[in-house]
Design an enzyme around this catalytic site. Structure first.
Site, PDB file in Angstrom:
ATOM      1  N   ARG A 101       0.879  -1.092   0.032  1.00  0.00           N
ATOM      2  CA  ARG A 101      -0.074   0.064   0.110  1.00  0.00           C
ATOM      3  C   ARG A 101       0.952   1.397   0.111  1.00  0.00           C
ATOM      4  O   ARG A 101       1.798   1.220   0.655  1.00  0.00           O
ATOM      5  CB  ARG A 101      -0.685  -0.290   1.183  1.00  0.00           C
ATOM      6  CG  ARG A 101      -2.089   1.056   0.908  1.00  0.00           C
ATOM      7  CD  ARG A 101      -3.062   0.800   2.107  1.00  0.00           C
ATOM      8  NE  ARG A 101      -3.861  -0.299   2.256  1.00  0.00           N
ATOM      9  CZ  ARG A 101      -4.814  -0.637   2.922  1.00  0.00           C
ATOM     10  NH1 ARG A 101      -5.341   0.084   3.949  1.00  0.00           N
ATOM     11  NH2 ARG A 101      -5.668  -1.667   3.028  1.00  0.00           N
ATOM     12  N   SER A 145      -8.562   0.416   0.602  1.00  0.00           N
ATOM     13  CA  SER A 145      -9.549   0.417   1.633  1.00  0.00           C
ATOM     14  C   SER A 145     -10.043   1.676   2.069  1.00  0.00           C
ATOM     15  O   SER A 145     -10.413   2.705   1.117  1.00  0.00           O
ATOM     16  CB  SER A 145      -9.133  -0.517   2.765  1.00  0.00           C
ATOM     17  OG  SER A 145      -9.923  -0.633   3.822  1.00  0.00           O
ATOM     18  N   ASP A 172     -14.312  -0.127   0.508  1.00  0.00           N
ATOM     19  CA  ASP A 172     -14.048  -1.253  -0.175  1.00  0.00           C
ATOM     20  C   ASP A 172     -14.880  -2.400   0.296  1.00  0.00           C
ATOM     21  O   ASP A 172     -14.808  -3.549   0.194  1.00  0.00           O
ATOM     22  CB  ASP A 172     -12.629  -1.895  -0.337  1.00  0.00           C
ATOM     23  CG  ASP A 172     -11.995  -2.158   1.241  1.00  0.00           C
ATOM     24  OD1 ASP A 172     -12.275  -1.375   2.138  1.00  0.00           O
ATOM     25  OD2 ASP A 172     -11.096  -3.183   0.881  1.00  0.00           O
ATOM     26  N   ASP A 209     -15.195  -3.638   3.208  1.00  0.00           N
ATOM     27  CA  ASP A 209     -14.537  -4.700   4.314  1.00  0.00           C
ATOM     28  C   ASP A 209     -14.842  -4.261   5.878  1.00  0.00           C
ATOM     29  O   ASP A 209     -14.545  -5.213   6.455  1.00  0.00           O
ATOM     30  CB  ASP A 209     -13.340  -5.383   3.804  1.00  0.00           C
ATOM     31  CG  ASP A 209     -12.088  -4.123   4.200  1.00  0.00           C
ATOM     32  OD1 ASP A 209     -12.411  -2.965   4.496  1.00  0.00           O
ATOM     33  OD2 ASP A 209     -11.017  -4.525   3.901  1.00  0.00           O
ATOM     34  N   ARG A 210     -15.335  -3.071   6.021  1.00  0.00           N
ATOM     35  CA  ARG A 210     -15.123  -2.533   7.431  1.00  0.00           C
ATOM     36  C   ARG A 210     -16.927  -2.122   7.739  1.00  0.00           C
ATOM     37  O   ARG A 210     -17.106  -1.464   6.720  1.00  0.00           O
ATOM     38  CB  ARG A 210     -14.140  -1.637   7.830  1.00  0.00           C
ATOM     39  CG  ARG A 210     -12.748  -2.228   7.620  1.00  0.00           C
ATOM     40  CD  ARG A 210     -11.646  -1.491   8.193  1.00  0.00           C
ATOM     41  NE  ARG A 210     -11.788  -0.212   8.112  1.00  0.00           N
ATOM     42  CZ  ARG A 210     -11.235   0.658   8.958  1.00  0.00           C
ATOM     43  NH1 ARG A 210     -10.379   0.239   9.944  1.00  0.00           N
ATOM     44  NH2 ARG A 210     -11.422   1.986   8.804  1.00  0.00           N
ATOM     45  N   LYS A 247     -12.048  -9.937   7.027  1.00  0.00           N
ATOM     46  CA  LYS A 247     -13.109  -9.050   7.698  1.00  0.00           C
ATOM     47  C   LYS A 247     -14.020  -8.617   6.380  1.00  0.00           C
ATOM     48  O   LYS A 247     -13.631  -8.606   5.411  1.00  0.00           O
ATOM     49  CB  LYS A 247     -12.531  -7.636   8.186  1.00  0.00           C
ATOM     50  CG  LYS A 247     -11.616  -6.722   7.406  1.00  0.00           C
ATOM     51  CD  LYS A 247     -10.977  -5.773   8.231  1.00  0.00           C
ATOM     52  CE  LYS A 247     -10.167  -4.939   7.310  1.00  0.00           C
ATOM     53  NZ  LYS A 247      -8.908  -5.587   7.241  1.00  0.00           N
TER      54      LYS A 247
END
Length: 622
Positions: A73, A175, A334, A336-337, A448
């Site tokens: 990243r 993310s 994205d 995922d959280r 996640k």
């Protein structure tokens, strides 16, 4: 790799007049200009060279991306340590080389590629383009590629890897990071993010094949190659069907009058959260219109991270008030959280922390298991997991209810790998989390997942509403049953790596060489655990049970008053994070006293151990 660029000769016509006077830097510059076919990033390097910006050239070209807690990243832009067309091609060539070595059936099983909606005009860089180049490298080497025809939530990639029995997968995403960033997240055949030694071996392979191969730049291969398949419909249908395994009260969901607002934070989540609610029998949640569609500029929020709380949830909360919706669910870009807010009786909104949500999810997943398990089910076969910087509330629930609780290093890659091990040993894993609003409900996805978490919290709120309880009221009940766990997490920004290293080295030599502090202000320290060095004073052999992680800084202090505090560096951002939690017994129910004690201890921790003024640390903005 050498200090600059990469090993090997460069087939370039070096212009002596444009030399930097540094042979290594010259080599790196000419490698870049020889290999990069993206005109925008090529021009960025040429401009720096023409303007004599040798220091910036060195910063951009003389180091390489490394795997952190969430893969590769960095900012988008030109340079070997940035995310761009060339570094993604190089990374994928390294992965190809490594997978070819690891799997004899690589070219039968294939590889999954997904992407979010990030992009940067100035670098002609977008997640979709980077995904196409990832696919091109593999398709040119006759590897079948499952390439999603549109953007997907990050959890779809690990889910697809398992469902399609692929050897690995990549998700192009950064993310919840700032808009300038992008990333490259790698999943292994088990559906979990890669951990050591795979990450280190892949980096070695990347360094061995940095010059783009024939075909690597051909992003049109995803449209023309017979080896490319689109898994979107199959995976989406299968995912939504699997989601029903953790739906326990469809009848209540169908009938409820509760309304929900969902924001997808200008990312990928809208369509998929709508489908998830439908799978559970709900009416669709009300979307925040200004944030529903993808926007790489994240134009309505100062940062695209729902973890920042009420300040970034403003549009959602105002819409919820207008629509009389009591619960807001927010997926990060994205998906995922998950962040959750609930309107209280006084009209104010409570934005739950990741640790508070974990208490609710932990209670919910265990109570549903208990209610639905077979007569011969053994609670000792049941597991929940959390990262070591997260709340210990699951440990307290596990001790009272008889199931197992385990901790891992920070980062969901460690949770995913451990969950797969447990499943392979026929254990039942109900839930896992990390405090930074990352939740795994069930085991269909070994990462996640904000989509499943959003609909599970909606079902939980619906069930509780039928009992005249709110999420916030249930949270208090959980704490009164299992003991209050009051936690606070925040961070300081520090853009100077030597300063960060100095702060942590001072703690390792606090009262003399190799001597950790025994007090923090007036607070007595019982135990110290240093994951960076592998030291743990609570163990008989003084060695940490958790694996050593030399690449990051992380020290945990256990205090005599029941507080546990951790200082660590971020794996994806220039931050020093602190995590502190008061873990009280059920009979210690005076929350105000516990909160005051925690606040004082955090003040002492910052003043004595981090010394922000002396070290030039930037406080997190409110």
């Amino acid at each position: 790799m050498g200090e600059c660029g990469a090993p090997g000769d460069v087939n370039s016509n070096v212009l002596v007049s444009r030399s930097t006077g540094d042979a290594q830097l010259d080599r790196a510059v000419w490698q870049w200009l020889s290999w990069d076919q993206n005109q925008k990033t090529k021009e960025q390097i040429e401009s720096l060279l023409q303007n004599g910006k040798h220091s910036e050239l060195r910063d951009r070209l003389c180091c390489r991306l490394t795997f952190g807690t969430a893969g590769l990243r960095s900012a988008m832009g030109a340079g070997f340590c940035y995310i761009n067309d060339l570094t993604v091609i190089q990374s994928t060539q390294g992965i190809y080389k490594y997978l070819e070595r690891c799997f004899s059936d690589f070219k039968q099983r294939g590889f999954v590629v997904g992407y979010d909606t990030r992009g940067q005009v100035t670098s002609n860089c977008s997640s979709k383009k980077l995904a196409k180049l990832t696919a091109a490298v593999l398709l040119a080497k006759d590897v079948p590629v499952y390439f999603f025809s549109t953007y997907v939530p990050t959890p779809f990639v690990p889910y697809a890897v398992q469902q399609l029995k692929a050897v690995a997968g990549v998700m192009i995403t950064a993310s919840h990071n700032r808009k300038e960033d992008n990333g490259y997240k790698v999943y292994w055949e088990n559906g979990a993010q890669i951990t050591s030694p795979h990450d280190k071996e892949i980096i070695k392979c990347i360094e061995e094949c940095v010059e783009p191969w024939n075909g690597s730049w051909n992003e049109n291969l995803v449209d023309t190659s017979p080896l490319r398949q689109d898994p979107l419909k199959k995976i989406c249908d299968s995912y939504m069907e699997d989601l029903k395994k953790i739906c326990y009260h469809r009848d209540l969901n169908v009938q409820t009058n509760l309304k929900f607002v969902h924001t997808s934070f200008h990312g990928v989540g809208h369509d998929y959260v709508q489908l998830a609610f439908k799978a559970f029998g709900f009416q669709p949640p009300i979307p925040v219109p200004e944030q529903r569609d993808p926007d790489p500029d994240f134009s309505t929020v100062k940062c695209p991270n729902p973890e920042e709380g009420e300040s970034v949830l403003e549009l959602s909360l105002r819409l919820a008030e207008k629509e009389n919706a009591k619960v807001v669910v927010a997926t990060d870009p994205d998906a995922d959280r998950l962040a959750v807010a609930e309107q209280q009786e006084n009209g104010c909104w409570k934005v739950f922390t990741g640790n508070e949500l974990a208490a609710l999810f932990g209670w919910w997943m265990f109570s549903r298991w208990k209610e639905n398990c077979s007569e011969d089910a053994d609670v000792k076969n049941v597991y929940m997991l959390a990262t070591t910087v997260s709340s210990k509330i699951l440990r307290a629930i596990a001790l009272k209810e008889g199931f197992h609780f385990e901790e891992t290093l920070p980062g969901f890659k460690w949770i995913g790998s451990r969950v797969k091990d447990l499943l392979d040993h026929r254990k039942e894993v109900l839930f896992a989390f990390e405090e930074s609003i990352g939740f795994m409900c069930g085991t269909s996805v070994l990462d996640k997942d904000g989509v499943s978490a959003a609909v599970v919290i909606a079902e939980m709120a619906t069930y509780l509403d039928g009992k005249n309880l709110t999420l916030a009221q249930k949270l208090i009940e959980i704490y009164e049953t299992y003991g209050y766990h009051i936690s606070k997490t925040s961070y300081f920004l520090c853009y100077d790596p030597p300063t960060i290293k100095r702060i942590f080295e001072r703690l390792r030599n606090f009262d003399g060489p190799q001597s950790y502090p025994s007090f923090c202000g007036i607070y007595n320290i019982l135990h110290v655990r240093d994951i960076t060095t592998g030291y743990d004073s609570s163990q008989p052999n003084k060695k940490s049970v958790l694996p050593v992680s030399k690449s990051s800084q992380m020290i945990t202090f256990t205090f005599q008053n029941g507080c546990v505090a951790t200082l660590r560096t971020s794996g994806t951002e220039p931050k020093i994070k602190y995590y502190a939690e008061m873990c009280a017994l059920p009979e210690q129910s005076d929350r105000t006293v516990l909160e005051e004690e925690l606040q004082k201890l955090i003040g002492a921790l910052i003043e004595n151990f981090l010394e922000p003024d002396k070290n030039g640390l930037i406080w997190r903005s409110a």
